[in-house]
Design a protein around this motif. Structure first.
Motif, PDB file in Angstrom:
ATOM      1  N   ASP B 420       0.667  -1.334  -0.577  1.00  0.00           N
ATOM      2  CA  ASP B 420       0.287   0.353  -0.072  1.00  0.00           C
ATOM      3  C   ASP B 420       1.113   1.574   0.006  1.00  0.00           C
ATOM      4  OD1 ASP B 420      -2.135   2.364   0.129  1.00  0.00           O
ATOM      5  OD2 ASP B 420      -2.756   1.170   1.829  1.00  0.00           O
ATOM      6  N   PHE B 421       1.365   1.814  -1.582  1.00  0.00           N
ATOM      7  CA  PHE B 421       2.340   2.409  -1.154  1.00  0.00           C
ATOM      8  C   PHE B 421       2.014   3.755  -0.949  1.00  0.00           C
ATOM      9  CE2 PHE B 421       3.353   6.749  -4.054  1.00  0.00           C
ATOM     10  CZ  PHE B 421       5.023   6.141  -3.966  1.00  0.00           C
ATOM     11  N   ALA B 422       0.524   3.820  -1.321  1.00  0.00           N
ATOM     12  CA  ALA B 422       0.370   5.376  -0.540  1.00  0.00           C
ATOM     13  C   ALA B 422      -0.043   6.173   0.322  1.00  0.00           C
ATOM     14  CB  ALA B 422      -1.151   5.542  -1.250  1.00  0.00           C
ATOM     15  N   ASN B 423      -0.129   4.637   1.726  1.00  0.00           N
ATOM     16  CA  ASN B 423      -0.624   5.085   2.814  1.00  0.00           C
ATOM     17  C   ASN B 423       0.483   4.279   3.174  1.00  0.00           C
ATOM     18  OD1 ASN B 423      -3.219   6.002   1.777  1.00  0.00           O
ATOM     19  ND2 ASN B 423      -3.932   3.837   1.881  1.00  0.00           N
ATOM     20  N   TYR B 424       1.317   4.115   3.095  1.00  0.00           N
ATOM     21  CA  TYR B 424       2.594   2.980   4.061  1.00  0.00           C
ATOM     22  C   TYR B 424       3.837   3.810   4.522  1.00  0.00           C
ATOM     23  CZ  TYR B 424       4.956  -1.343   6.658  1.00  0.00           C
ATOM     24  OH  TYR B 424       5.319  -1.456   7.763  1.00  0.00           O
ATOM     25  N   ASP B 425       3.297   4.153   6.135  1.00  0.00           N
ATOM     26  CA  ASP B 425       4.483   4.769   6.311  1.00  0.00           C
ATOM     27  C   ASP B 425       5.819   4.073   6.976  1.00  0.00           C
ATOM     28  OD1 ASP B 425       6.454   6.443   7.472  1.00  0.00           O
ATOM     29  OD2 ASP B 425       5.212   7.990   8.804  1.00  0.00           O
ATOM     30  N   ILE B 426       7.048   4.504   5.217  1.00  0.00           N
ATOM     31  CA  ILE B 426       8.309   3.302   6.083  1.00  0.00           C
ATOM     32  C   ILE B 426       8.947   4.025   7.147  1.00  0.00           C
ATOM     33  CG2 ILE B 426       8.420   2.285   3.610  1.00  0.00           C
ATOM     34  CD1 ILE B 426      11.159   4.740   3.449  1.00  0.00           C
ATOM     35  N   GLY B 481      19.782   1.084  -9.321  1.00  0.00           N
ATOM     36  CA  GLY B 481      20.150   1.851  -8.511  1.00  0.00           C
ATOM     37  C   GLY B 481      19.156   1.552  -7.039  1.00  0.00           C
ATOM     38  N   TYR B 482      20.111   2.737  -6.249  1.00  0.00           N
ATOM     39  CA  TYR B 482      20.315   2.865  -5.192  1.00  0.00           C
ATOM     40  C   TYR B 482      19.296   4.060  -4.467  1.00  0.00           C
ATOM     41  CZ  TYR B 482      23.119  -1.873  -4.577  1.00  0.00           C
ATOM     42  OH  TYR B 482      24.148  -2.149  -4.757  1.00  0.00           O
ATOM     43  N   GLY B 483      18.127   4.131  -3.464  1.00  0.00           N
ATOM     44  CA  GLY B 483      17.692   5.351  -3.304  1.00  0.00           C
ATOM     45  C   GLY B 483      17.702   5.184  -1.756  1.00  0.00           C
ATOM     46  N   LYS B 484      17.880   6.788  -1.172  1.00  0.00           N
ATOM     47  CA  LYS B 484      16.876   6.871   0.191  1.00  0.00           C
ATOM     48  C   LYS B 484      15.753   7.044   0.573  1.00  0.00           C
ATOM     49  CE  LYS B 484      21.680   8.491   1.122  1.00  0.00           C
ATOM     50  NZ  LYS B 484      23.064   8.728   1.370  1.00  0.00           N
ATOM     51  N   GLY B 485      14.570   6.846   1.410  1.00  0.00           N
ATOM     52  CA  GLY B 485      13.780   6.974   1.646  1.00  0.00           C
ATOM     53  C   GLY B 485      12.637   5.648   0.678  1.00  0.00           C
ATOM     54  N   LYS B 486      11.748   6.378   0.763  1.00  0.00           N
ATOM     55  CA  LYS B 486      10.553   5.093   0.114  1.00  0.00           C
ATOM     56  C   LYS B 486      10.570   5.931  -1.709  1.00  0.00           C
ATOM     57  CE  LYS B 486       5.640   6.026   0.962  1.00  0.00           C
ATOM     58  NZ  LYS B 486       4.600   5.935   1.372  1.00  0.00           N
ATOM     59  N   PHE B 487      10.722   4.549  -2.252  1.00  0.00           N
ATOM     60  CA  PHE B 487      11.097   4.399  -3.837  1.00  0.00           C
ATOM     61  C   PHE B 487       9.507   5.220  -3.749  1.00  0.00           C
ATOM     62  CE2 PHE B 487       9.291   2.058  -7.877  1.00  0.00           C
ATOM     63  CZ  PHE B 487      10.533   2.331  -8.514  1.00  0.00           C
ATOM     64  N   ASP B 488      10.198   6.078  -5.317  1.00  0.00           N
ATOM     65  CA  ASP B 488       8.950   6.751  -6.425  1.00  0.00           C
ATOM     66  C   ASP B 488       8.335   6.139  -6.798  1.00  0.00           C
ATOM     67  OD1 ASP B 488       7.346   8.461  -8.148  1.00  0.00           O
ATOM     68  OD2 ASP B 488       8.831  10.418  -6.769  1.00  0.00           O
ATOM     69  N   PRO B 489       7.434   5.482  -7.601  1.00  0.00           N
ATOM     70  CA  PRO B 489       7.684   4.814  -8.835  1.00  0.00           C
ATOM     71  C   PRO B 489       7.338   5.367 -10.255  1.00  0.00           C
ATOM     72  CG  PRO B 489       5.482   4.753  -7.621  1.00  0.00           C
ATOM     73  CD  PRO B 489       6.272   5.091  -6.435  1.00  0.00           C
ATOM     74  N   ILE B 490       7.073   6.551  -9.737  1.00  0.00           N
ATOM     75  CA  ILE B 490       7.167   7.528 -11.446  1.00  0.00           C
ATOM     76  C   ILE B 490       8.595   8.311 -11.173  1.00  0.00           C
ATOM     77  CG2 ILE B 490       6.218   9.689 -12.407  1.00  0.00           C
ATOM     78  CD1 ILE B 490       3.702   7.415 -11.752  1.00  0.00           C
ATOM     79  N   ASN B 491       9.090   8.354 -10.704  1.00  0.00           N
ATOM     80  CA  ASN B 491      10.699   9.400 -11.065  1.00  0.00           C
ATOM     81  C   ASN B 491      11.119   9.043 -10.603  1.00  0.00           C
ATOM     82  OD1 ASN B 491       9.557  11.924 -11.264  1.00  0.00           O
ATOM     83  ND2 ASN B 491       8.438  11.817  -9.709  1.00  0.00           N
ATOM     84  N   ASP B 492      11.501   7.490  -8.902  1.00  0.00           N
ATOM     85  CA  ASP B 492      12.969   7.093  -9.204  1.00  0.00           C
ATOM     86  C   ASP B 492      13.117   5.808 -10.501  1.00  0.00           C
ATOM     87  OD1 ASP B 492      13.689   8.396  -6.846  1.00  0.00           O
ATOM     88  OD2 ASP B 492      12.711   7.094  -5.903  1.00  0.00           O
TER      89      ASP B 492
END
Lengths: 571, 571
Positions: B420-426, B481-492
């Motif tokens: 639940d990408f929209a609502n889950y706070d990692i 790629g590697y990223g910090k925080g929540k993966f953004d499926p549009i921009n990352d």
């Protein structure tokens, strides 16, 4: 006519429903490793549904017992033997890895299904590697059918299993036994009565932390069995020690021996009961002592000098209404001297079939196999042997190999029928370095009568001969006699007891002595016969018998999957 | 024409004989439990031909490796995974219990046979329960074919495996992990470099006897590798830790990273190499320092704060002709701070394919699977999950189940493709109690391109997110790629490295970060994808991929025998 038959079936089915239901005893077990502290020392044990000893199987004669065994032992296999149950018609459910089945793999559920065709006291336990020692065992109690009664009276019935207990895992013990140089398992750390014992944590050297060993842990509170004064108790005493021969006694009480290995014994009274691994006895206990106190129940090591290393096992006979945990006011009584061989020998001889319950043995036998018990070194390893052959368990089970004609999976050279009787001195150090290993089997004529003579001897070390309890699978046998020294094949058979021999499935051979028994090879299958000391069988002290393999029915697919049986894969 | 062809074959066969012989690498291994003291503490370990780490497999690209594995582990099974070898055409020899084969039973000999189709640095290890931790592992080194050369020069080649080491058995650890309440395995007692380490026996509490822990035991003398001054050494550094993320360094020397998981890396220089369980690296070491002394080789824990519990692992870089056991005159250098996540992240990003050795990834993918990594409680047990599904390994291997149409043996409900990408706070405590267990698999279209995004998150405890090295069987993948925080499926995805991504088989996902990779599902079979931390996979941190099962050839009978596959066996 069809309608009439249908009606008959309908009526019969109505009648038989309650009986049929009563005759299936269905158990579901899950086997797990868990941390337990049976003697206050915390270690991994194998539990059945969370317990060790596992649940007691209660059944009536001719019932069908179904046990669904789920193996949740992580990466370890298992197999469960139903000790004393002859498995007539179901040799594939004897539960003996390498003999009658492939092991049960982690994640698998294996269903044992067999008939308990005789009343009496039996056992179950792991029969795979040295796994029995990890706590995987329990009692089987088979009652007479409704309306029949025992030839002795009692008010209550209790099962008590005696074991010795090691703090090392069975893996660690087995590695030591198969190492060069040999690392003996040593004497047990404690003796357990119905799964409870007491290791003295504070005397441990080096000291142990309280989360490892804690004498106040309620898990290791002593076993206490509550009795009502003035009653008769049937105590079903059995031993599943890894190593130890035991004496069992109840302070201030005599015991009347009435059953051995499922057969009625001509009653005799003992102050202490000698019992060997694999044996079961029923004794009658009369609660006729001062009811104002409790009494010690004790078991101690005999046959090996472990007085310095292994304290007696303790339990409490709790006279109602005393508190079950109230210690008796006395010092626990000590048992007999560890080296009093004569008393043990005499008890063996005293065990006769009960009058009116004698099954007569055949008057003669068709074959005599003499098995010399020796300790040897084979390729640098310390091993036990019979007739200088040290036994190796194969990993393609014999039963499958023989039925499916996979004869290349084990040696086809018959094992020896005896030893060099004329020249072998049983009293001197065993120095024969010619011992070999073999997985060959004795093939017996179906329905023939076979005599087995177990001949004890000196071990590798000087002036030492141990007691070995030998257990036969798939049969009860008539105990024909015990002797001291070397068995004389001409004269000793003349002294055999053919009048009232007890039937048993486990029998000791005493130090420097011999034991003779007779059995009918009338149970198609492949059957283990071995010293019930866990490390001795692991070190090669066993043989295998086959009879009537051609009469064995279709094998269940559940027993296959190991060794060469993988090649039985369907196209 | 026929005669000509026959002549051709004859000539070809003459030519190819010596080549064919060189291309089979045949190993015979016996697996045993033995007492060893890798860090001076004596415990049971699994040895291969008496050793742990086991023998290094040496082969050339396109060789066929045959390993006959005899299981002499008493009552325990095994299976050996060839980590990094893709098993193209031989998915049944991937050695993954529950996925590709039934376990190898005690007494059985299992023959693995596979082609090593790529040069590079690989590993082998047990892939069954938590058995890898018992010491069953080793290196695989695949050289280029004769006449071909690496894109970097070196004089000598060495393999060094890093591990962490526990004094409890894997059985004891696994029981704790699956207990209620949860008993965590804790930090390791020591770190081993090529199987050697040092536990401080005298600091043990409670004290240990000298026959249990002895720092003067030559078995635990530190690993020492001898180098000649002025040369270039290829060190193949790999990690098979049970738990730990490591930093590896050599006092006074830089290292040039040139290979990762069998792929050439655009060289970069490090003072310390971060390495995660399941990864392999080659670094070049120039022996250009003062040759009058030796130097410390050290490894230490990062990512978890174990500075108080686990001392750094030590070894000696021995400059010839100094004595190999001569201690360097310095205090062993300490590694980076355990909580320096940025440095670890930056090293991950720095690993790119070497110029001239770039395999270009497909520009787009057919499917994106996002895997949220969380810790959960399921039925009172602490578990790891992806997308709130905690993974259970089945005991009827998928490969057999799918080929033989035993689909009832595992869940047919497809596992979730994301969370639940929209609502889950990692960043907040994982509190979802809805996690379930499943053995369902992801079924991939053969030859499709799949993107995997590993999304890290907070654990059950506050302010804690761990590093998880995920290992894919049967494939190499492009690290996008590697990223910090929540993966953004549009921009990352717009920032994915499609130019020179390294190919790997194991990749970390950093705390509160994400990692994306792409692979071609072009290898018919069933493949595990899991966190390489032994206890995490045991606790459910894994999934399974299937592709092209219809293209898998006839299965060898050696892999059957467990679970429902028994029903494929006669009788």
């Amino acid at each position: 006519m069809m309608k009439f038959l249908a009606l008959c079936f309908f009526v019969i089915s109505l009648i038989s429903i309650p009986i049929a239901e009563a005759r299936i005893r269905h158990y579901k077990w899950e086997l797990k490793y868990e941390y337990k502290s049976p003697d206050c020392y915390k270690k991994l044990v194998i539990t059945i549904n969370g317990r060790t000893p596992g649940p007691t199987i209660l059944a009536q004669q001719n019932d069908t017992v179904i046990v669904e065994v789920k193996n949740s032992l992580l990466t370890a296999n298992t197999a469960i033997h139903w000790h004393g149950i002859r498995q007539i018609g179901t040799p594939w459910f004897d539960g003996t890895e390498g003999f009658t089945q492939c092991p049960i793999l982690p994640g698998d559920t294996f269903v044992y299904k067999f008939v308990v065709d005789r009343p009496g006291t039996y056992l179950y336990h792991a029969h795979y590697g040295m796994q029995r020692e990890e706590g995987l065992f329990g009692s089987i109690r088979v009652a007479l059918p409704d309306g029949e009664s025992e030839p002795f009276a009692y008010n209550y019935d209790r099962s008590i299993i005696l074991t010795d207990w090691y703090h090392k895992s069975s893996f660690e013990q087995a590695v030591g036994l198969s190492s060069i140089p040999f690392q003996w398992v040593g004497e047990p750390q404690s003796l357990l009565i119905q799964g409870k014992g007491r290791f003295n944590c504070s005397a441990a050297n080096p000291p142990m932390k309280a989360d490892v060993c804690n004498n106040t842990n309620p898990e290791c509170s002593l076993y206490s069995t509550t009795v009502v004064p003035g009653k008769t108790y049937r105590l079903r005493i059995s031993s599943l020690t890894a190593l130890s021969a035991l004496s069992f006694q109840i302070e201030g009480h005599n015991m009347t021996v009435v059953e051995a290995d499922g057969h009625y014994v001509e009653p005799f009274v003992v102050k202490n009961l000698f019992i060997y691994s694999g044996e079961t006895y029923s004794v009658l206990l009369y609660t006729d002592q001062d009811p104002a106190r409790n009494y010690w129940v004790t078991t101690n090591l005999v046959s090996r000098n472990a007085t310095a290393t292994t304290p007696p096992g303790l339990a409490v006979l709790n006279y109602y209404p005393n508190h079950p945990r109230r210690s008796p006011p006395t010092i626990p009584p000590s048992g007999p001297m560890w080296n009093d061989v004569d008393s043990r020998f005499n008890q063996s001889v005293a065990i006769r079939a009960r009058k009116g319950h004698v099954y007569s043995p055949p008057a003669t036998s068709d074959r005599v196999i003499v098995l010399l018990n020796t300790q040897n070194r084979v390729n640098g390893k310390t091993r036990w042997s019979v007739n200088n052959v040290s036994y190796d368990i194969p990993h393609t089970p014999y039963l499958i190999a023989l039925k499916e004609n996979l004869l290349h999976t084990f040696s086809q050279t018959p094992p020896p029928e005896g030893y060099d009787f004329a020249n072998y001195d049983i009293y001197v150090n065993q120095s024969n370095t010619n011992a070999t290993t073999s997985d060959a089997i004795y093939r017996l004529q179906l329905n023939s009568t076979v005599d087995i003579v177990l001949q004890n001897a000196n071990m590798i070390n000087p002036k030492n001969s141990e007691t070995h309890p030998w257990h036969l699978h798939g049969h009860d046998f008539w105990v024909l006699g015990y002797g001291k020294g070397k068995f004389d094949p001409i004269n000793d058979p003349k002294k055999y007891n053919l009048v009232d021999p007890i039937m048993k499935n486990t029998v000791p051979v005493h130090p420097y002595g011999w034991t003779a028994f007779r059995f009918k090879a009338d149970n198609p299958g492949v059957w283990a016969f071995h010293c019930h000391i866990e490390s001795h069988f692991f070190m090669g002290m066993g043989v295998a018998f086959e009879e009537g393999i051609e009469r064995v029915g279709k094998l269940p697919s559940s027993i296959v999957g190991c060794g060469e049986t993988k090649h039985l894969l369907k196209p």
